[in-house]
Design an enzyme around this catalytic site. Sequence first.
Site, short mmCIF file in Angstrom:
data_model
loop_
_atom_site.label_atom_id
_atom_site.label_comp_id
_atom_site.label_asym_id
_atom_site.label_seq_id
_atom_site.Cartn_x
_atom_site.Cartn_y
_atom_site.Cartn_z
N LYS A 114 22.42 18.07 18.25
CA LYS A 114 22.75 16.85 18.99
C LYS A 114 21.49 16.02 19.26
O LYS A 114 21.46 14.82 19.00
CB LYS A 114 23.43 17.23 20.31
CG LYS A 114 23.96 16.05 21.07
CD LYS A 114 24.66 16.48 22.35
CE LYS A 114 26.01 17.08 22.05
NZ LYS A 114 26.58 17.77 23.19
N ARG A 159 23.43 17.77 28.69
CA ARG A 159 24.28 18.42 27.69
C ARG A 159 23.50 19.45 26.90
O ARG A 159 22.35 19.24 26.54
CB ARG A 159 24.77 17.40 26.66
CG ARG A 159 25.75 16.42 27.18
CD ARG A 159 25.91 15.29 26.17
NE ARG A 159 26.81 14.30 26.67
CZ ARG A 159 28.07 14.17 26.31
NH1 ARG A 159 28.58 14.97 25.40
NH2 ARG A 159 28.83 13.25 26.82
N GLY A 209 31.88 23.03 22.31
CA GLY A 209 32.44 23.37 23.62
C GLY A 209 32.07 24.74 24.15
O GLY A 209 32.56 25.14 25.20
N MET A 230 29.12 25.84 25.08
CA MET A 230 28.15 25.80 26.18
C MET A 230 28.48 24.64 27.12
O MET A 230 29.49 24.00 26.96
CB MET A 230 26.75 25.68 25.60
CG MET A 230 26.34 26.95 24.88
SD MET A 230 24.75 26.79 24.13
CE MET A 230 25.01 25.57 22.90
N ARG A 279 27.52 14.13 14.06
CA ARG A 279 27.19 15.38 13.38
C ARG A 279 28.07 15.48 12.14
O ARG A 279 29.09 14.81 12.06
CB ARG A 279 27.40 16.59 14.30
CG ARG A 279 28.83 16.70 14.79
CD ARG A 279 29.00 17.84 15.76
NE ARG A 279 30.30 17.75 16.40
CZ ARG A 279 30.65 18.43 17.48
NH1 ARG A 279 29.79 19.22 18.07
NH2 ARG A 279 31.85 18.30 17.99
N HIS A 329 39.54 21.17 21.56
CA HIS A 329 38.83 22.39 21.19
C HIS A 329 39.63 23.28 20.27
O HIS A 329 39.10 23.82 19.29
CB HIS A 329 38.46 23.18 22.45
CG HIS A 329 37.19 22.69 23.04
ND1 HIS A 329 37.06 22.43 24.37
CD2 HIS A 329 36.02 22.38 22.46
CE1 HIS A 329 35.84 21.98 24.60
NE2 HIS A 329 35.20 21.94 23.46
N SER A 358 28.81 48.93 -16.06
CA SER A 358 29.52 48.18 -15.04
C SER A 358 29.26 48.87 -13.71
O SER A 358 29.59 50.05 -13.56
CB SER A 358 31.01 48.15 -15.37
OG SER A 358 31.70 47.48 -14.34
N CYS A 369 31.80 45.55 -10.92
CA CYS A 369 33.26 45.50 -10.76
C CYS A 369 33.72 46.08 -9.43
O CYS A 369 34.91 46.21 -9.18
CB CYS A 369 33.96 46.20 -11.92
SG CYS A 369 33.68 47.98 -11.94
N TYR A 405 27.85 39.51 -15.80
CA TYR A 405 29.13 39.08 -15.25
C TYR A 405 29.42 39.74 -13.90
O TYR A 405 28.79 40.75 -13.54
CB TYR A 405 30.29 39.41 -16.22
CG TYR A 405 30.57 40.88 -16.37
CD1 TYR A 405 31.49 41.53 -15.55
CD2 TYR A 405 29.91 41.64 -17.35
CE1 TYR A 405 31.74 42.88 -15.68
CE2 TYR A 405 30.15 42.99 -17.49
CZ TYR A 405 31.07 43.62 -16.65
OH TYR A 405 31.32 44.95 -16.77
C1 PEP Z 1 33.77 51.26 -7.69
O1 PEP Z 1 33.52 52.40 -7.38
O2 PEP Z 1 33.11 50.29 -7.35
C2 PEP Z 1 34.94 50.97 -8.54
C3 PEP Z 1 35.16 49.78 -9.02
O3 PEP Z 1 35.82 51.98 -8.71
P1 PEP Z 1 36.92 52.39 -7.64
O4 PEP Z 1 36.87 51.40 -6.54
O5 PEP Z 1 38.20 52.38 -8.37
O6 PEP Z 1 36.46 53.75 -7.26
#
Ligand code: PEP
Length: 893
Positions: free
Chosen positions: A23, A94, A103, A105, A338, A454, A776, A844, A864
């Site tokens: 502010k 303020r 809001g 404070m 803001r 709010h 992975s 993954c 990826y």
């Molecule tokens: C993991 O372990 O990150 C994975 C993808 O396998 P899961 O979650 O199936 O054990």
Amino acid sequence: MREKYVMDFHEGSAEMKSLLGGKGANLAEMTRHGLPVPPGFTITTDACRRYYEEDGKLPEGLIDEVALAMKRLEGAKNQTFGGVESAPLLVSVRSGSVHSMPGMMDTILNLGLNDRTVEGLARSSGKPSFAYDCYRRFIQMFGEVVYGIENIYFEQLYHSMKSNTDTDSLDHLPQEDWQTLINQYKKAFASHAGRPFPQDVHEQLELAINAVFRSWNNSRAVVYRRAHRIPDDLGTAVNIQAMVFGNLGDDCGTGVVFTRNPSTGEKGLYGEYLINAQGEDVVAGIRTPLPVSELERSQPETYRQLLATCEQLEKHYRDMQDIEFTVENRKLYLLQTRNGKRTAQASVKIAVDLVHEGILSRTEALLRIETGHLDQLLHRAIDSSATLDVLAKGLPASPGAAAGVAVFDADKAEQWAKAGQKVILIRMETNPDDIHGVIAAEGVLTSRGGMTSHAAVVARGMGKPCVCGCEEIRIEQDAFSVGGQTVKEGDWLSIDGATGRVIRGTVPLTEPEMSAELLELLQWADDIRELKVYTNADNPADASKAREFGAEGIGLCRTEHMFMSAERSPVVQAMILAETAEERAAALQRLLPMQQSDFEGLYRAMSGLPVTIRLLDPPLHEFLPDLEQLQERLSSLDSAFSTGNNEDNRYGEEREELERLIRKVKRLHEANPMLGQRGCRLGIVLPEIYEMQVQAIFQAAITCCSEGIRVIPEIMIPLVGHPRELEILKEMVHREAKRLLAAAGQELPYKVGTMIEVPRAALLSDQIASHADFFSYGTNDLTQMTYGYSRDDAEGKFLAYYVENRILPENPFEVLDTEGVGQLIEMSVNKGRSVKPDLKAGICGEHGGEKNSIFFCHSAGLDYVSCSPYRVPIARLAAAQAAAASKTVAYSG
Ligand code: PEP
Ligand code: MG
């Protein structure tokens, strides 16, 4: 030289946010640009931090600096603080921290009034009622903020005076009655504060500064900071500013405007205005205000000026602004600007529109979007074809549909939500003390207050559905009534924050659709990101959804999910319970076509894109019934027999079968299944299962190829810890592939890789890479095994405590532990690529859809990330942000 704790508005700028708070910095910036900001000064956040270091004592020299700044303010306004001859100088005090905490404070208005200065104000304004009303408000606000006196003690006095007069307002109250009311207020103050109301204006100011500093640590501010991950040690600035009055009559007022619609992102002034009202009345949601177009009707010239100023501010800040203003006798003053809080939908539309308007670059627009916002956009809305029992309609303050049971109290909302109940918090108006209830609720409904109250601001910031200002409903203690119907505490209720509808019961929801703006934005993201985005999917529907959202392949198909349907599980159980190799082979032969059709479905949905199929991972007992249940079944069978209730005489047979099952389940029981016979260990000890899966993978591929589908299978071996494990299984895959492809007379490129989810695999990644086409990172297991936590136990027991008490910064199963687990990943990628420079590597685990983890994956040089279908757009955006952020650092470095 001692630090300077006070800066006049004309000394600061927007860049000084961490010192002056948001502010203060923006008031300074507007002042520098000649906008009509009432003069004032800011006490820095340094002073607040020092205040806390010194256990709640104002830092030395601060009050002297404030006194000098007040002198300068007196000069600028040509008024005297505490002066009685003419209009006294009055100020607002303020809070204002670096991050906006709407809001949370405290604020005090009209400071500088006392028994004598109020007379000066009455004389100079020519409006005694106005002056006394300001004084009354000041005693109340000061009492509440500085001494914690509840409003109700003052409100009661006000209402009882009002009920003794004939009119709706106290505008024409005789002077003696005003005096009586003020005396009653001062009495109430003294009895609750344990001291008389301070008449010395300098003492008032000092007490107010102390109170604003203290409010940094009030419970609602602490809860808000936790919810928004704002550090506790930043402190707040204090802004002291000459008062302007929106409550001097009907050509005065106060309002809040957004330069674009904060719900939809549509361009144009959007906001609310209260005629003859003072600052806090709008945001506090005490009166439901009029649309700002009312100002256009009543004061076209002031409105035009406001419009021009808003445009100027938006261009200057290059973002949608949330602006507080006051009109005093037709003159416009700005009290705050803001960057406006907005819904997910608005956030995307505004960013894309600003690019089209030439204000932002595409990269800047991408960096503007919070990934969490996309999460909301991909959530569901109420099915428009459903028949709804609409009870009432309020203001559509924050979109999205929510259903839960009605709760009328924030504490209860929190308790019920903790117990696993979905709740809708219903309040006349939420005030900042309700913050914990808002956090706990699925959505919020209020009967009073506008789009900038709010409830609305806070819910929008959190992406929670909110309907506010729903004046049709009459809230009593634990129920509300509307049109002859009653909704009681515990009744199911739905709200639609996109239309303002309040609906009895639960409602059918529809899948979200991606707006044209979102599609365009994600296209820009794809243009600059370096990480590919795959999805975790085990069925064609999820795979198609993910592809619609932009997935570039499947990074993880958990085949065990295909074993769990009602149709399959008896076959899987027969396979596990088989006593001989022939019996097992027969069961596997029945599973083979089922698996094959599963894989054909995935290949079709992902034609032309890689499909990573992980061979069976969990321990076998997960597919068998629970031991306790089996034992219960056995004893009820026995008792039915002993009471003669076993009619079909199959008792002996059934008993034998059950006992066999129990024996097998007991044999498969493991003390630590997570570390037991699962993943590749199972595949090595019982190779027939993996062989069946590999056959299904290649037969499905052969069938799909003959239909003209481009199939790219990638076979993934789970839980490898020793290179030899991968070597054995890789050879098996190649052997089966060769056999089947040769028999079909077909050639098909495919990959065999492994999950890296056991720390030893990360340590020996160079050796493992010599057998792998890809890595992975299974960061779920890798986190479990690196920390030595079992996820289910940790999340159910100590992890919440750890995060709440800052022992861990985050839940490492949600946000990747880059320091520990990340170190293993980096080392593993480097070791792997030292033997195989083009080794494909990705992630993954569940972290693949989380922003910070994706940033890490980018910097670790992964190829990826793979995440659940609904997170694919988030991953695309986060990957682009990571690429953009790393380029910015590279250029500036
Ligand atoms: C993991 O372990 O990150 C994975 C993808 O396998 P899961 O979650 O199936 O054990
Ligand atoms: Mg795993």
